[in-house]
Enzyme design. Structure first.
Site, PDB file in Angstrom:
ATOM      1  N   CYS A 187       0.836  -1.201   0.000  1.00  0.00           N
ATOM      2  CA  CYS A 187       0.000   0.000   0.000  1.00  0.00           C
ATOM      3  C   CYS A 187       0.876   1.257   0.000  1.00  0.00           C
ATOM      4  CB  CYS A 187      -0.973  -0.047   1.176  1.00  0.00           C
ATOM      5  SG  CYS A 187      -2.370   1.107   1.039  1.00  0.00           S
ATOM      6  N   HIS A 214      -3.332  -5.732   1.294  1.00  0.00           N
ATOM      7  CA  HIS A 214      -2.574  -5.907   2.534  1.00  0.00           C
ATOM      8  C   HIS A 214      -2.462  -7.379   2.929  1.00  0.00           C
ATOM      9  CE1 HIS A 214      -2.209  -1.694   4.109  1.00  0.00           C
ATOM     10  NE2 HIS A 214      -3.164  -1.500   3.214  1.00  0.00           N
ATOM     11  N   GLU A 241      -0.563  -8.704   5.081  1.00  0.00           N
ATOM     12  CA  GLU A 241      -0.339  -8.858   6.523  1.00  0.00           C
ATOM     13  C   GLU A 241      -1.640  -8.911   7.301  1.00  0.00           C
ATOM     14  OE1 GLU A 241      -0.629  -4.374   6.102  1.00  0.00           O
ATOM     15  OE2 GLU A 241      -0.182  -6.140   4.880  1.00  0.00           O
TER      16      GLU A 241
END
Length: 234
Positions: free
Chosen positions: A87, A196, A198
């Site tokens: 991002c 994302h 994560e």
């Protein structure tokens, strides 16, 4: 030996701790790196996390590219160090000219946050070796400036060289050109993506665990390159 993966914290980073947790879950050791220092502390790879570095003044990533840590990181990436920009980190990679193109305001001018289906287009990068070509995965997106743009020549080059890493399917949340959600450099060691991973590493909190594959992929990549280096020295 356990791989050591650095996570840079800039003023305004939001997802640095999440990235550290994902690294730990994947089986590597997270190492905190500070934007104001030049040392990379001997890490084997680096994550540039999501957030709003320096408040996104001027535009996303435009100021972070001048952080002291980036001086060292740019040279290391050009030398082969695996780097993943997520991002805001993707924006920083483009602003630093480690990746081509730019990330601009979403075409509809609204912030988008949702679980997003992606298709893995490239499995040869340092961060995608644990996926199958054409595999569809679900990873969250959350951005207001996530629209990947580039001139037609650059887009054709990315497509022709197989450097589109992931592509949006079932809707394009930002209006990104050619549905591009992530790209790599020519060597495949630098990857930037707007979704994302994560936030998709645990069944309890994510829409999937598909994001974990990016972190296990780089650990495996580091293992292979270490073996190769050792063999070349014998």
């Amino acid at each position: 030996m356990t791989a050591r993966i650095g996570v840079v914290t800039f003023p305004g980073s939001l997802d640095d701790r999440d990235a550290q947790r994902a690294i730990r879950l994947a089986g590597a050791q997270p190492v905190a790196l500070w934007h104001g220092e030049t040392a990379l502390r001997g890490v084997d790879a680096v994550i540039l996390p999501g957030g709003f570095s320096y408040g996104d003044y001027l535009r996303g990533g435009a100021i972070a590219r001048f952080a002291p840590v980036m001086e060292t990181l740019v040279d290391a990436a050009k030398g082969g160090l695996p780097v993943l920009g997520i991002c805001n980190g993707f924006q920083i990679l483009c602003e630093s000219h480690l990746l081509p193109g730019a990330l601009t305001r979403n075409a509809h001018l609204h912030f988008r946050r949702r679980s997003q289906r992606l298709r893995v287009e490239n499995t040869t990068s340092a961060f995608t070796g644990h996926f199958d070509a054409g595999q569809e995965i679900v990873i969250p997106v959350k951005n207001g400036e996530g629209r990947f743009v580039a001139d037609e020549r650059t887009l054709d080059e990315l497509e022709g060289e197989g450097r589109v890493v992931v592509r949006y399917v079932d809707g394009n949340p930002s209006g990104a050109m050619r549905d591009i959600a992530g790209i790599s450099n020519a060597a495949g060691n630098v990857v930037g993506m707007m979704p994302h991973p994560e936030h998709a590493v645990e069944a309890l909190t994510g829409p999937s665990v598909d994001g974990l594959g990016l972190f296990t992929s780089v650990i495996a990549h580091l293992g292979r390159t270490a073996v190769g280096a050792g063999s070349s020295q014998t």
